[in-house]
Design a protein around this motif. Structure first.
Motif, PDB file in Angstrom:
ATOM      1  N   HIS A  69     -33.842  16.789  -6.790  1.00 54.11           N
ATOM      2  CA  HIS A  69     -32.531  16.874  -7.434  1.00 54.11           C
ATOM      3  C   HIS A  69     -31.587  15.838  -6.832  1.00 54.11           C
ATOM      4  N   ASP A  72     -32.134  12.287  -8.086  1.00 54.23           N
ATOM      5  CA  ASP A  72     -31.606  11.986  -9.408  1.00 54.23           C
ATOM      6  C   ASP A  72     -30.083  11.846  -9.409  1.00 54.23           C
ATOM      7  N   THR A 205     -31.151  22.597 -14.472  1.00 57.01           N
ATOM      8  CA  THR A 205     -31.393  21.207 -14.081  1.00 57.01           C
ATOM      9  C   THR A 205     -32.210  21.137 -12.798  1.00 57.01           C
ATOM     10  N   GLY A 209     -37.818  19.662 -13.494  1.00 52.22           N
ATOM     11  CA  GLY A 209     -39.059  18.949 -13.197  1.00 52.22           C
ATOM     12  C   GLY A 209     -40.276  19.837 -13.334  1.00 52.22           C
ATOM     13  N   GLU A 337     -33.675   9.695 -15.967  1.00 51.89           N
ATOM     14  CA  GLU A 337     -32.686  10.629 -15.445  1.00 51.89           C
ATOM     15  C   GLU A 337     -33.289  11.858 -14.780  1.00 51.89           C
ATOM     16  N   MET A 338     -34.603  12.055 -14.920  1.00 52.71           N
ATOM     17  CA  MET A 338     -35.219  13.175 -14.217  1.00 52.71           C
ATOM     18  C   MET A 338     -36.494  12.770 -13.474  1.00 52.71           C
ATOM     19  N   ARG A 341     -36.776  14.536 -10.028  1.00 56.57           N
ATOM     20  CA  ARG A 341     -37.237  15.917 -10.047  1.00 56.57           C
ATOM     21  C   ARG A 341     -38.724  16.027 -10.378  1.00 56.57           C
ATOM     22  N   VAL A 411     -35.644  16.116 -21.891  1.00 55.45           N
ATOM     23  CA  VAL A 411     -35.339  17.098 -20.852  1.00 55.45           C
ATOM     24  C   VAL A 411     -35.026  18.430 -21.524  1.00 55.45           C
TER      25      VAL A 411
END
Length: 412
Positions: A69, A72, A205, A209, A337-338, A341, A411
Motif C-alpha cells: 500500500h 502505491d 484499497t 492486491g 496504480e496498484m 499492492r 481495480v
C-alpha cells in the motif's frame, strides 16, 4: 537482440536502479552467508538455522500488505533507499558485535526480524518500480536482464562472502555495510513520473492486491506453484550442514554451494533474454518445476561436491523459468496504480517459499536428518507439479506469455 539491449542500456534511470539493486543484492547474499555460518558456529543447531529464516519470514509476512500500500502512495525509489540504509545499520551492528565479542544467538535472531521488515518494504517497491523506468515493449526483456544481473550478484555475493569470512566475520559485515550504502545513494537519484495517490486509504484499497490475484487464476496458479515448489524443494538453510558434515568443506565451499543455484539461474536468464518465453509457456513452466524437484533429490543423495554443485545449478535454472514467467505476467497485466499492492502479494509468495522454506528444512532435518529432509522436499515438489497441472488447467495449457497483456485489468 543487440538492438533491444542497446535500447535498454539507453534507459538511464533503469540502469541506475539496476546498479543499485546489483550492489544491494551482493550485500544481501554476503550477509546471509555470514549470518548462517555465524549462527551455526555459535549453536551447531539445524533448528537455529531454520529459526533465522522464520524470524525473517514472519515480520515480512505481517508487513508486506502495508508495504504494498505504501509503494502505491510513496516514491518507490526512496522506499528502496530507506531499506538499503536500514540494512547497512544492521551490518554495522553485526560488525560491532563481532569485533567486541557480544554476538549471540538472540542478537542474530533480532537482526533477522529487522531484515525481514526491510525486505517486506523493499520487494514491492523494486518490483513495481521497474515498469516505470522502461517502455512497455521493453519490459519482458528488462525483467529478464534484471534477473541476469541479480543472479550474477547472487553468484558473486555468496562466493565473496565465503572467501571474506575466512579472514573474519567482521570483514564480511564491513563490506556489506559499504555496498548497502552505495545502493541506497544510487536509489535516491532514481527519477520517474511519480503520481501521488489522492484517494483515501480504505480496507478495500488495502486488500485490492489480494482480490486482483485471486480473480486472475493464471497468476494465482503461477505464483502459488512457485511458492510450494521452493517451499518444499529448497535446501538453502541446510547448506552449512552439507558443507561441513556431508561434503566436508568450509566457508569457501559453503559460498560456492550457495552460489551454484544462481549460476544455473544466470545461464537460464541469459537464454530467456535471447529467446523469451513466447509459446507453450504453461507446459514449459510445469516441466521446469518437475526438473527442479528431480535435481533436489539428486542433491540430497549426493556425497560428491561437484555433483552437488551441478544439481544445485540445475535447480536454479529451473526456478528461473518460474521467476521470469511470474514476474512478466504480473507486471504486464497489472495497472500501475496498484502494482505496489499486487507486487506485495507476489512478495508474500516469494518470502514464504524462501524464509518459511528455510524453517521447514530445519524442522524436518531435526526429525529425519538433512538427507531425509531434502529427499522429502524434492519428492514433494514433484507431487505439487502434478496436482497444480489439474488444479490450474488454464496455466498448464497456457500458450503465449502475454496473450492478455493488452487488456488492462480494472481495480475492484
Amino acid at each position: 537482440m543487440l538492438s533491444h539491449l542497446a535500447d535498454l542500456f539507453a534507459q538511464r534511470q533503469f540502469i541506475r536502479f539496476w546498479l543499485a539493486r546489483l550492489a544491494g543484492t551482493i550485500a544481501n547474499q554476503m550477509l546471509m552467508v555470514a549470518v548462517a555460518w555465524h549462527m551455526y558456529d555459535i549453536t551447531s543447531s539445524p533448528w537455529d538455522l531454520g529459526l533465522v529464516g522464520l524470524f525473517q519470514f514472519v515480520p515480512a509476512l505481517v508487513m508486506t500488505l502495508p508495504a504494498g500500500h505504501v509503494a502505491d502512495r510513496v516514491h518507490r525509489g526512496r522506499i528502496f533507499a530507506a531499506c538499503m540504509f536500514t540494512q547497512a545499520v544492521m551490518a554495522l551492528l553485526l560488525l560491532a558485535a563481532t569485533h567486541e565479542h557480544f554476538a549471540t544467538r538472540g542478537l542474530i535472531l533480532g537482526i533477522s526480524v529487522v531484515l525481514g521488515v526491510c525486505r517486506a518494504f523493499q520487494m514491492p517497491a523494486q518490483q513495481a518500480l521497474t515498469p516505470q523506468l522502461v517502455p512497455r515493449e521493453l519490459l519482458p526483456r528488462a525483467i529478464a536482464l534484471s534477473s541476469s544481473g541479480m543472479e550474477a550478484a547472487i553468484i558473486g555475493g555468496p562466493a565473496l562472502g565465503g572467501v571474506l569470512y575466512v579472514t573474519g566475520a567482521d570483514t564480511v559485515y564491513a563490506t556489506c555495510m559499504a555496498l548497502l550504502l552505495v545502493a541506497g545513494v544510487l536509489a535516491l537519484f532514481v527519477r520517474y513520473a511519480h503520481q501521488r495517490a489522492t484517494g483515501a486509504a480504505t480496507w478495500n484499497t488495502f486488500f485490492a492486491g489480494l482480490g486482483f490475484v485471486w480473480r486472475h487464476k493464471l497468476i494465482l496458479g503461477a505464483t502459488s506453484l512457485d511458492l510450494f515448489a521452493v517451499l518444499l524443494g529448497g535446501a538453502t538453510a541446510l547448506l552449512p550442514i552439507y558443507a561441513r558434515d556431508i561434503l566436508h568443506t568450509g566457508p569457501v565451499g559453503l559460498g560456492l554451494l550457495r552460489a551454484a543455484p544462481a549460476v544455473g539461474a544466470l545461464c537460464m536468464s541469459l537464454v530467456l533474454v535471447r529467446w523469451p518465453l513466447e509459446r507453450h509457456v504453461g507446459p514449459k513452466l510445469m516441466g521446469a518445476v518437475g526438473v527442479f524437484g528431480l535435481a533436489t533429490v539428486v542433491f540430497g543423495l549426493s556425497e560428491h561436491f561437484m555433483l552437488s554443485l551441478l544439481a544445485l545449478a540445475v535447480t536454479g535454472a529451473a526456478d528461473n523459468v518460474s521467476v521470469v514467467t511470474r514476474s512478466t505476467l504480473v507486471q504486464l497485466e497489472t495497472p500501475d496504480e496498484m502494482r505496489g499492492r499486487v507486487s506485495a502479494v507476489n512478495s508474500i509468495f516469494i518470502g514464504a517459499s524462501n524464509q518459511l522454506g528455510e524453517f521447514e528444512s530445519g524442522a524436518t532435518a531435526e526429525l529425519m536428518g538433512p538427507v531425509g529432509s531434502v529427499m522429502f522436499g524434492g519428492m514433494g515438489t514433484l507431487l505439487v507439479a502434478a496436482i497444480w497441472f489439474r488444479l490450474f488447467p488454464t496455466l498448464a495449457r497456457r500458450d503465449h506469455m502475454v496473450e492478455q497483456a493488452s487488456k488492462t485489468a480494472r481495480v475492484a
